[in-house]
Design a protein around this motif. Structure first.
Motif, PDB file in Angstrom:
ATOM      1  N   GLN A  46     -21.738 -16.727 -31.663  1.00  0.00           N
ATOM      2  CA  GLN A  46     -22.467 -17.501 -30.657  1.00  0.00           C
ATOM      3  C   GLN A  46     -22.532 -16.753 -29.331  1.00  0.00           C
ATOM      4  O   GLN A  46     -23.556 -16.784 -28.636  1.00  0.00           O
ATOM      5  N   LYS A  47     -21.439 -16.078 -28.963  1.00  0.00           N
ATOM      6  CA  LYS A  47     -21.460 -15.278 -27.738  1.00  0.00           C
ATOM      7  C   LYS A  47     -22.521 -14.185 -27.846  1.00  0.00           C
ATOM      8  O   LYS A  47     -23.257 -13.930 -26.891  1.00  0.00           O
ATOM      9  N   GLN A  48     -22.584 -13.541 -29.006  1.00  0.00           N
ATOM     10  CA  GLN A  48     -23.565 -12.485 -29.210  1.00  0.00           C
ATOM     11  C   GLN A  48     -24.986 -13.036 -29.116  1.00  0.00           C
ATOM     12  O   GLN A  48     -25.858 -12.430 -28.505  1.00  0.00           O
ATOM     13  N   LEU A  50     -25.989 -15.646 -27.401  1.00  0.00           N
ATOM     14  CA  LEU A  50     -26.272 -15.924 -25.991  1.00  0.00           C
ATOM     15  C   LEU A  50     -26.565 -14.633 -25.232  1.00  0.00           C
ATOM     16  O   LEU A  50     -27.494 -14.577 -24.422  1.00  0.00           O
ATOM     17  N   ASP A  51     -25.770 -13.594 -25.492  1.00  0.00           N
ATOM     18  CA  ASP A  51     -26.017 -12.307 -24.840  1.00  0.00           C
ATOM     19  C   ASP A  51     -27.409 -11.781 -25.170  1.00  0.00           C
ATOM     20  O   ASP A  51     -28.108 -11.254 -24.299  1.00  0.00           O
ATOM     21  N   GLU A  52     -27.822 -11.921 -26.433  1.00  0.00           N
ATOM     22  CA  GLU A  52     -29.147 -11.467 -26.839  1.00  0.00           C
ATOM     23  C   GLU A  52     -30.247 -12.252 -26.124  1.00  0.00           C
ATOM     24  O   GLU A  52     -31.248 -11.674 -25.685  1.00  0.00           O
ATOM     25  N   ARG A  53     -30.053 -13.560 -26.007  1.00  0.00           N
ATOM     26  CA  ARG A  53     -31.055 -14.389 -25.335  1.00  0.00           C
ATOM     27  C   ARG A  53     -31.147 -14.054 -23.842  1.00  0.00           C
ATOM     28  O   ARG A  53     -32.238 -14.018 -23.268  1.00  0.00           O
ATOM     29  N   ILE A  54     -30.008 -13.808 -23.219  1.00  0.00           N
ATOM     30  CA  ILE A  54     -30.004 -13.435 -21.798  1.00  0.00           C
ATOM     31  C   ILE A  54     -30.705 -12.098 -21.614  1.00  0.00           C
ATOM     32  O   ILE A  54     -31.512 -11.923 -20.699  1.00  0.00           O
ATOM     33  N   GLU A  55     -30.392 -11.160 -22.486  1.00  0.00           N
ATOM     34  CA  GLU A  55     -31.030  -9.839 -22.413  1.00  0.00           C
ATOM     35  C   GLU A  55     -32.538  -9.949 -22.613  1.00  0.00           C
ATOM     36  O   GLU A  55     -33.330  -9.315 -21.916  1.00  0.00           O
ATOM     37  N   LYS A  56     -32.959 -10.792 -23.563  1.00  0.00           N
ATOM     38  CA  LYS A  56     -34.386 -10.992 -23.811  1.00  0.00           C
ATOM     39  C   LYS A  56     -35.066 -11.565 -22.565  1.00  0.00           C
ATOM     40  O   LYS A  56     -36.151 -11.121 -22.178  1.00  0.00           O
ATOM     41  N   TYR A  57     -34.409 -12.522 -21.920  1.00  0.00           N
ATOM     42  CA  TYR A  57     -34.969 -13.096 -20.696  1.00  0.00           C
ATOM     43  C   TYR A  57     -35.075 -12.042 -19.597  1.00  0.00           C
ATOM     44  O   TYR A  57     -36.095 -11.949 -18.906  1.00  0.00           O
TER      45      TYR A  57
END
Length: 80
Positions: A46-48, A50-57
């Motif tokens: 789940q942390k990964q 979230l990190d991917e979604r933040i990076e995408k944003y």
């Protein structure tokens, strides 16, 4: 636990306060303290995510849909 709750109303009849038995108040206060002290373990997957979604944003902020627009689309589509 006794749940004899008393409500205090304003001049329009709206509930503005609730009086609860002291035992219930103490129970709720103690429970809230437990919840504040709890630590939540978030799985690495789940942390990964979230990190991917933040990076995408960060890389594509133009893909972000404002909350008000999402609400409007839901209302329009489902008639809510």
């Amino acid at each position: 636990m006794n749940s004899a709750v008393q409500y205090i109303k304003d001049f329009q009849g709206n509930d503005i306060l609730a009086v609860i038995p002291i035992e219930e108040y103490r129970f709720l206060r103690e429970r809230a303290t437990w919840e504040e002290e709890e630590e939540y373990d978030i799985p690495e997957a789940q942390k990964q995510m979230l990190d991917e979604r933040i990076e995408k944003y960060k890389n594509h902020p133009e893909l972000l849909i404002p909350y008000e627009e999402v609400k409007r689309e839901i209302r329009d589509e489902f008639g809510i």
